[in-house]
Design an enzyme around this catalytic site. Structure first.
Site, PDB file in Angstrom:
ATOM      1  N   GLU A  37    -109.731  21.640  29.982  1.00 27.25           N
ATOM      2  CA  GLU A  37    -111.072  22.048  29.546  1.00 27.25           C
ATOM      3  C   GLU A  37    -110.952  23.204  28.551  1.00 27.25           C
ATOM      4  O   GLU A  37    -109.965  23.940  28.550  1.00 27.25           O
ATOM      5  CB  GLU A  37    -111.912  22.474  30.756  1.00 27.25           C
ATOM      6  CG  GLU A  37    -112.334  21.290  31.620  1.00 27.25           C
ATOM      7  CD  GLU A  37    -113.208  21.705  32.798  1.00 27.25           C
ATOM      8  OE1 GLU A  37    -113.542  22.895  32.932  1.00 27.25           O
ATOM      9  OE2 GLU A  37    -113.546  20.814  33.600  1.00 27.25           O
ATOM     10  N   ARG A  94    -114.077   5.482  11.222  1.00 28.97           N
ATOM     11  CA  ARG A  94    -113.755   4.064  11.012  1.00 28.97           C
ATOM     12  C   ARG A  94    -114.425   3.161  12.037  1.00 28.97           C
ATOM     13  O   ARG A  94    -114.542   1.972  11.828  1.00 28.97           O
ATOM     14  CB  ARG A  94    -112.222   3.876  11.045  1.00 28.97           C
ATOM     15  CG  ARG A  94    -111.557   4.370   9.775  1.00 28.97           C
ATOM     16  CD  ARG A  94    -110.052   4.321   9.851  1.00 28.97           C
ATOM     17  NE  ARG A  94    -109.508   5.441  10.594  1.00 28.97           N
ATOM     18  CZ  ARG A  94    -108.220   5.722  10.696  1.00 28.97           C
ATOM     19  NH1 ARG A  94    -107.331   4.935  10.107  1.00 28.97           N
ATOM     20  NH2 ARG A  94    -107.789   6.762  11.373  1.00 28.97           N
ATOM     21  N   GLN A  95    -114.859   3.765  13.144  1.00 30.59           N
ATOM     22  CA  GLN A  95    -115.570   2.955  14.153  1.00 30.59           C
ATOM     23  C   GLN A  95    -117.068   3.046  13.856  1.00 30.59           C
ATOM     24  O   GLN A  95    -117.842   3.601  14.617  1.00 30.59           O
ATOM     25  CB  GLN A  95    -115.257   3.489  15.548  1.00 30.59           C
ATOM     26  CG  GLN A  95    -113.802   3.261  15.931  1.00 30.59           C
ATOM     27  CD  GLN A  95    -113.513   3.746  17.339  1.00 30.59           C
ATOM     28  OE1 GLN A  95    -114.338   3.635  18.237  1.00 30.59           O
ATOM     29  NE2 GLN A  95    -112.337   4.315  17.535  1.00 30.59           N
ATOM     30  N   HIS A 128    -115.250   7.985   5.612  1.00 34.26           N
ATOM     31  CA  HIS A 128    -114.659   6.650   5.481  1.00 34.26           C
ATOM     32  C   HIS A 128    -115.567   5.667   4.721  1.00 34.26           C
ATOM     33  O   HIS A 128    -115.136   4.991   3.791  1.00 34.26           O
ATOM     34  CB  HIS A 128    -114.326   6.099   6.870  1.00 34.26           C
ATOM     35  CG  HIS A 128    -113.875   4.677   6.849  1.00 34.26           C
ATOM     36  ND1 HIS A 128    -112.714   4.283   6.225  1.00 34.26           N
ATOM     37  CD2 HIS A 128    -114.440   3.549   7.346  1.00 34.26           C
ATOM     38  CE1 HIS A 128    -112.580   2.983   6.352  1.00 34.26           C
ATOM     39  NE2 HIS A 128    -113.605   2.513   7.021  1.00 34.26           N
ATOM     40  N   LYS A 198    -106.358  -7.624   2.665  1.00 31.03           N
ATOM     41  CA  LYS A 198    -105.702  -7.190   3.913  1.00 31.03           C
ATOM     42  C   LYS A 198    -106.360  -7.894   5.102  1.00 31.03           C
ATOM     43  O   LYS A 198    -107.574  -8.044   5.131  1.00 31.03           O
ATOM     44  CB  LYS A 198    -105.852  -5.680   4.045  1.00 31.03           C
ATOM     45  CG  LYS A 198    -105.416  -5.082   5.373  1.00 31.03           C
ATOM     46  CD  LYS A 198    -105.461  -3.549   5.344  1.00 31.03           C
ATOM     47  CE  LYS A 198    -106.510  -2.995   6.255  1.00 31.03           C
ATOM     48  NZ  LYS A 198    -106.504  -1.517   6.324  1.00 31.03           N
ATOM     49  N   ARG A 200    -106.652  -7.592   9.214  1.00 33.58           N
ATOM     50  CA  ARG A 200    -106.342  -6.824  10.431  1.00 33.58           C
ATOM     51  C   ARG A 200    -106.168  -7.757  11.606  1.00 33.58           C
ATOM     52  O   ARG A 200    -106.875  -8.744  11.725  1.00 33.58           O
ATOM     53  CB  ARG A 200    -107.529  -5.924  10.774  1.00 33.58           C
ATOM     54  CG  ARG A 200    -107.491  -4.594  10.127  1.00 33.58           C
ATOM     55  CD  ARG A 200    -108.100  -3.564  11.064  1.00 33.58           C
ATOM     56  NE  ARG A 200    -108.312  -2.325  10.341  1.00 33.58           N
ATOM     57  CZ  ARG A 200    -109.482  -1.978   9.851  1.00 33.58           C
ATOM     58  NH1 ARG A 200    -110.529  -2.728  10.029  1.00 33.58           N
ATOM     59  NH2 ARG A 200    -109.615  -0.857   9.183  1.00 33.58           N
ATOM     60  N   THR A 234    -101.052   0.001   6.327  1.00 36.24           N
ATOM     61  CA  THR A 234    -101.880  -0.468   5.207  1.00 36.24           C
ATOM     62  C   THR A 234    -101.197  -0.170   3.879  1.00 36.24           C
ATOM     63  O   THR A 234    -101.076  -1.040   3.011  1.00 36.24           O
ATOM     64  CB  THR A 234    -103.260   0.232   5.260  1.00 36.24           C
ATOM     65  OG1 THR A 234    -103.885  -0.118   6.488  1.00 36.24           O
ATOM     66  CG2 THR A 234    -104.149  -0.175   4.087  1.00 36.24           C
TER      67      THR A 234
HETATM   68  C1  R5P Z   1    -109.222   1.165   6.686  1.00 37.69           C
HETATM   69  O1  R5P Z   1    -110.356   0.697   6.576  1.00 37.69           O
HETATM   70  C2  R5P Z   1    -108.869   2.528   6.224  1.00 37.69           C
HETATM   71  O2  R5P Z   1    -109.484   2.815   5.008  1.00 37.69           O
HETATM   72  C3  R5P Z   1    -107.365   2.726   6.127  1.00 37.69           C
HETATM   73  O3  R5P Z   1    -106.862   1.830   5.163  1.00 37.69           O
HETATM   74  C4  R5P Z   1    -106.649   2.436   7.423  1.00 37.69           C
HETATM   75  O4  R5P Z   1    -107.393   2.850   8.522  1.00 37.69           O
HETATM   76  C5  R5P Z   1    -105.290   3.122   7.424  1.00 37.69           C
HETATM   77  O5  R5P Z   1    -104.689   2.980   8.675  1.00 37.69           O
HETATM   78  P1  R5P Z   1    -103.152   2.677   8.814  1.00 37.69           P
HETATM   79  O6  R5P Z   1    -102.409   3.776   8.104  1.00 37.69           O
HETATM   80  O7  R5P Z   1    -102.924   2.714  10.311  1.00 37.69           O
HETATM   81  O8  R5P Z   1    -102.891   1.338   8.249  1.00 37.69           O
END
Ligand code: R5P
Length: 309
Positions: A37, A94-95, A128, A198, A200, A234
């Site tokens: 805490e 990002r969420q 983001h 890309k 995921r 990424t």
């Molecule tokens: C994705 O939408 C973000 O803009 C980044 O490209 C991504 O989150 C990077 O994460 P990581 O380095 O784990 O691939």
């Protein structure tokens, strides 16, 4: 009168901002108990003062968020006039949607917390997704750090003509972001950007593949532009694809480094030549590596805040 407080997430950045603004860091205490805490205490008179709290909510995000909430609560209890949060890296951004049915939308929850705790305004650096700005119902400013990264990269590579350099987004979601960067890099000259497709793997964390690249990188320096690195996957996959498509070398411009444990070593061993990033997130000693170049966002943030002093 403005009072500047520092959370514990990135005191070095707060120090630089305080020097740029020429105001001292106000006294506070953050205690961590053995059961994890936290307790925050304000040790200055803040009654009727505007107060800034600087705290990126990077790893460990939850701890840093709670600390920010407690700073805000403590300042409000001491009758600060306005409490303004500077969150150089906004964790959980990002969420921002339900990527799969059944998921929480964490960014939305954090924003509701920030609002209900009584913040007057929030500053962030390169959120983001700009659409998230609309979720805030209090004043909000998204500071763009790409111009300072573009300036450093220009110095590094020298010739940045559109014939010799290609700006590449490592995914579809980043096209606007890459465009923001490339407009500065090429001084608004006519150009197109390249995009990596890309995919995921939503069943496994930190897993993605770069399927294809659209656009021309042949015999050019490819500059990959992104908001954040975590695992590095990424960027590393996109970099390899650029080289496979004939790029002569790959450089990256990424605002935030919220590194996973393996990322520094893997990025150093990757074919990426240099990784230009900023100090929105504290870089720990064990995260430093040769290819990483940190550019300070302190002058940029101070410029945004100077009217408050
Ligand atoms: C994705 O939408 C973000 O803009 C980044 O490209 C991504 O989150 C990077 O994460 P990581 O380095 O784990 O691939």
């Amino acid at each position: 009168m403005l009072k500047l407080f520092s959370g514990t997430a990135n005191p070095g950045l707060t120090k630089q901002i305080s020097e740029s603004l020429n105001i001292p860091i106000a006294k506070s205490e953050v205690v961590r108990f053995e059961n994890s805490e936290i307790r925050v205490r304000i040790e200055e008179d803040v009654k009727h003062s505007d107060c800034l709290v600087i705290q990126p909510t990077a790893n460990p995000s939850d701890t840093h968020l709670m600390e920010l909430f407690f700073f805000c609560d403590a300042l409000r209890r001491q009758e600060a006039k306005k409490v303004i949060a500077v969150i150089p890296y906004f964790g959980y951004a990002r969420q921002d949607i339900q990527h799969r049915p059944g998921e929480c939308v964490s960014a939305n929850v954090i924003i509701r917390f920030l609002e209900s705790i009584g913040l007057y305004k929030v500053y962030v650096v390169n959120l983001h997704d700009e659409a998230t700005e609309g979720v805030f119902s209090i004043p909000f400013k998204n500071i763009n750090a790409f111009p300072i990264l573009a300036t450093e990269i220009k110095k590094y590579i020298g010739d940045v003509s559109v014939e010799k350099v290609a700006v590449v987004s490592p995914d579809h979601g980043g096209v606007e972001r890459a465009r923001k960067f490339s407009d500065v890099l090429f001084d608004n000259a006519d150009h197109t950007i390249a995009v990596v497709e890309k995919k995921r793997d939503m069943q496994h964390i930190h897993q993605s593949v770069a399927l294809d690249l659209y656009g021309d990188v042949k015999r050019k320096t490819a500059i990959l532009v992104d908001d954040v690195i975590t695992s590095g996957g990424t960027l590393m996959h996109a970099a390899q694809l650029c080289l496979d498509h004939g790029a002569t070398r790959v450089i990256t411009a990424v605002v935030h480094h919220d590194f996973g444990p393996k990322a520094p070593n893997e990025l150093q061993a990757s074919p990426i030549e240099k990784i230009f990033t900023t100090n929105t997130v504290l870089l720990k000693e064990e995260q430093k590596f040769e290819k990483l170049v940190e550019v300070s966002v302190a002058p940029l943030i101070a410029e945004e805040l100077k009217h408050l002093v």
